[in-house]
Write a protein that holds these residues in place. Structure first.
Motif, mmCIF file in Angstrom:
data_model
loop_
_atom_site.group_PDB
_atom_site.id
_atom_site.type_symbol
_atom_site.label_atom_id
_atom_site.label_comp_id
_atom_site.label_asym_id
_atom_site.label_seq_id
_atom_site.Cartn_x
_atom_site.Cartn_y
_atom_site.Cartn_z
ATOM 1 N N THR A 40 0.824 -1.080 0.213
ATOM 2 C CA THR A 40 0.173 -0.501 0.049
ATOM 3 C C THR A 40 0.862 0.932 0.316
ATOM 4 O O THR A 40 0.775 2.097 -0.659
ATOM 5 C CB THR A 40 -1.115 -0.045 0.891
ATOM 6 N N GLN A 41 1.881 1.426 0.379
ATOM 7 C CA GLN A 41 3.271 2.516 0.741
ATOM 8 C C GLN A 41 3.624 2.562 -0.857
ATOM 9 O O GLN A 41 3.809 3.479 -0.827
ATOM 10 C CB GLN A 41 3.767 2.285 1.765
ATOM 11 N N ILE A 42 4.034 1.176 -0.790
ATOM 12 C CA ILE A 42 4.485 1.531 -2.282
ATOM 13 C C ILE A 42 3.741 1.874 -3.288
ATOM 14 O O ILE A 42 4.138 2.692 -3.957
ATOM 15 C CB ILE A 42 5.184 0.373 -2.766
ATOM 16 N N ALA A 43 2.698 1.896 -3.753
ATOM 17 C CA ALA A 43 1.619 2.354 -3.950
ATOM 18 C C ALA A 43 1.428 3.873 -4.423
ATOM 19 O O ALA A 43 1.693 5.566 -5.332
ATOM 20 C CB ALA A 43 0.284 1.674 -3.919
ATOM 21 N N ALA A 44 1.216 4.068 -3.015
ATOM 22 C CA ALA A 44 1.679 5.512 -2.896
ATOM 23 C C ALA A 44 2.625 6.328 -3.090
ATOM 24 O O ALA A 44 2.665 7.870 -3.385
ATOM 25 C CB ALA A 44 1.324 6.136 -0.725
ATOM 26 N N ALA A 45 4.279 6.100 -2.441
ATOM 27 C CA ALA A 45 5.183 6.441 -3.253
ATOM 28 C C ALA A 45 4.885 6.645 -4.849
ATOM 29 O O ALA A 45 5.575 7.119 -5.493
ATOM 30 C CB ALA A 45 6.170 6.126 -2.988
ATOM 31 N N THR A 46 4.034 5.479 -5.327
ATOM 32 C CA THR A 46 4.519 5.238 -6.568
ATOM 33 C C THR A 46 4.086 6.503 -7.740
ATOM 34 O O THR A 46 3.888 6.947 -8.016
ATOM 35 C CB THR A 46 3.956 4.240 -7.235
ATOM 36 N N LYS A 47 2.344 6.551 -6.940
ATOM 37 C CA LYS A 47 1.188 7.644 -6.940
ATOM 38 C C LYS A 47 2.400 9.231 -7.350
ATOM 39 O O LYS A 47 1.747 9.534 -7.739
ATOM 40 C CB LYS A 47 0.460 7.564 -6.342
ATOM 41 N N ALA A 48 3.348 9.315 -6.045
ATOM 42 C CA ALA A 48 3.669 10.378 -5.640
ATOM 43 C C ALA A 48 4.265 10.993 -6.490
ATOM 44 O O ALA A 48 4.768 12.122 -6.931
ATOM 45 C CB ALA A 48 3.581 10.426 -4.154
ATOM 46 N N LEU A 49 5.598 10.297 -7.225
ATOM 47 C CA LEU A 49 5.715 10.815 -8.346
ATOM 48 C C LEU A 49 5.064 10.375 -9.744
ATOM 49 O O LEU A 49 6.266 10.760 -10.263
ATOM 50 C CB LEU A 49 7.492 9.178 -8.511
ATOM 51 N N GLN A 50 4.844 9.706 -10.544
ATOM 52 C CA GLN A 50 4.028 10.023 -11.165
ATOM 53 C C GLN A 50 2.640 11.518 -11.449
ATOM 54 O O GLN A 50 3.510 11.879 -12.439
ATOM 55 C CB GLN A 50 2.666 8.909 -10.917
ATOM 56 N N ALA A 51 2.385 11.553 -10.008
ATOM 57 C CA ALA A 51 2.395 13.194 -9.918
ATOM 58 C C ALA A 51 4.010 14.129 -10.377
ATOM 59 O O ALA A 51 2.965 15.447 -11.277
ATOM 60 C CB ALA A 51 1.705 13.408 -8.741
ATOM 61 N N VAL A 52 4.692 14.147 -10.043
ATOM 62 C CA VAL A 52 5.564 14.786 -10.170
ATOM 63 C C VAL A 52 5.975 14.936 -11.439
ATOM 64 O O VAL A 52 6.240 15.724 -11.931
ATOM 65 C CB VAL A 52 7.180 14.509 -9.197
ATOM 66 N N SER A 53 5.924 13.279 -11.925
ATOM 67 C CA SER A 53 6.447 13.087 -13.750
ATOM 68 C C SER A 53 5.436 14.517 -14.210
ATOM 69 O O SER A 53 5.825 14.568 -15.276
ATOM 70 C CB SER A 53 5.812 11.998 -14.006
ATOM 71 N N LEU A 54 4.110 13.948 -14.143
ATOM 72 C CA LEU A 54 2.783 14.930 -14.979
ATOM 73 C C LEU A 54 3.107 16.129 -14.548
ATOM 74 O O LEU A 54 2.780 16.830 -16.124
ATOM 75 C CB LEU A 54 1.503 14.243 -14.753
ATOM 76 N N GLY A 55 3.528 16.298 -13.636
ATOM 77 C CA GLY A 55 3.608 18.415 -13.731
ATOM 78 C C GLY A 55 4.638 18.395 -14.498
ATOM 79 O O GLY A 55 5.034 19.597 -15.139
ATOM 80 N N LEU A 56 5.893 17.563 -14.267
ATOM 81 C CA LEU A 56 6.997 17.946 -14.781
ATOM 82 C C LEU A 56 7.187 17.445 -16.263
ATOM 83 O O LEU A 56 6.964 19.496 -17.648
ATOM 84 C CB LEU A 56 8.062 16.825 -14.947
ATOM 85 N N ILE A 57 5.751 16.812 -16.748
ATOM 86 C CA ILE A 57 6.050 16.873 -18.211
ATOM 87 C C ILE A 57 5.110 18.042 -18.640
ATOM 88 O O ILE A 57 4.801 18.535 -20.069
ATOM 89 C CB ILE A 57 4.942 15.401 -18.628
#
Length: 93
Positions: A40-57
């Motif tokens: 569950t915590q891995i999924a949360a960290a992954t989602k957080a990194l994805q949010a950063v990625s989408l912002g940078l894109i």
């Protein structure tokens, strides 16, 4: 200047938060926490990194790609391809 420069502090803050999540994951594994809780915590960290990625894109498209398209030529084509390849990598991950 990079497209994300104005929001650099916000990106760094988010990445530090992700870093804390990863350290928390390490502690969870060291302490033999329940598998589902770790996942569950891995999924949360992954989602957080994805949010950063989408912002940078988004910033890249609005700043770097838009500027290159306005200038035209081969640079524009290269920037569009670069952005497309980055999006493809994100989708595959």
């Amino acid at each position: 200047m990079r497209g994300y420069t104005e929001d650099k502090d916000a990106y760094l803050k988010r990445l530090r938060r992700v870093e804390g999540q990863i350290r928390g994951l390490q502690r969870m594994v060291e302490n033999d926490e329940y598998c589902i809780d770790v996942l569950t915590q891995i999924a949360a960290a992954t989602k957080a990194l994805q949010a950063v990625s989408l912002g940078l894109i988004d910033e890249h498209l609005r700043h770097c790609v838009a500027q290159a398209v306005a200038e035209g030529g081969e640079t524009a084509e290269a920037k569009v391809k670069e952005a497309s390849d980055a999006i493809a990598r994100l989708v595959r991950s």
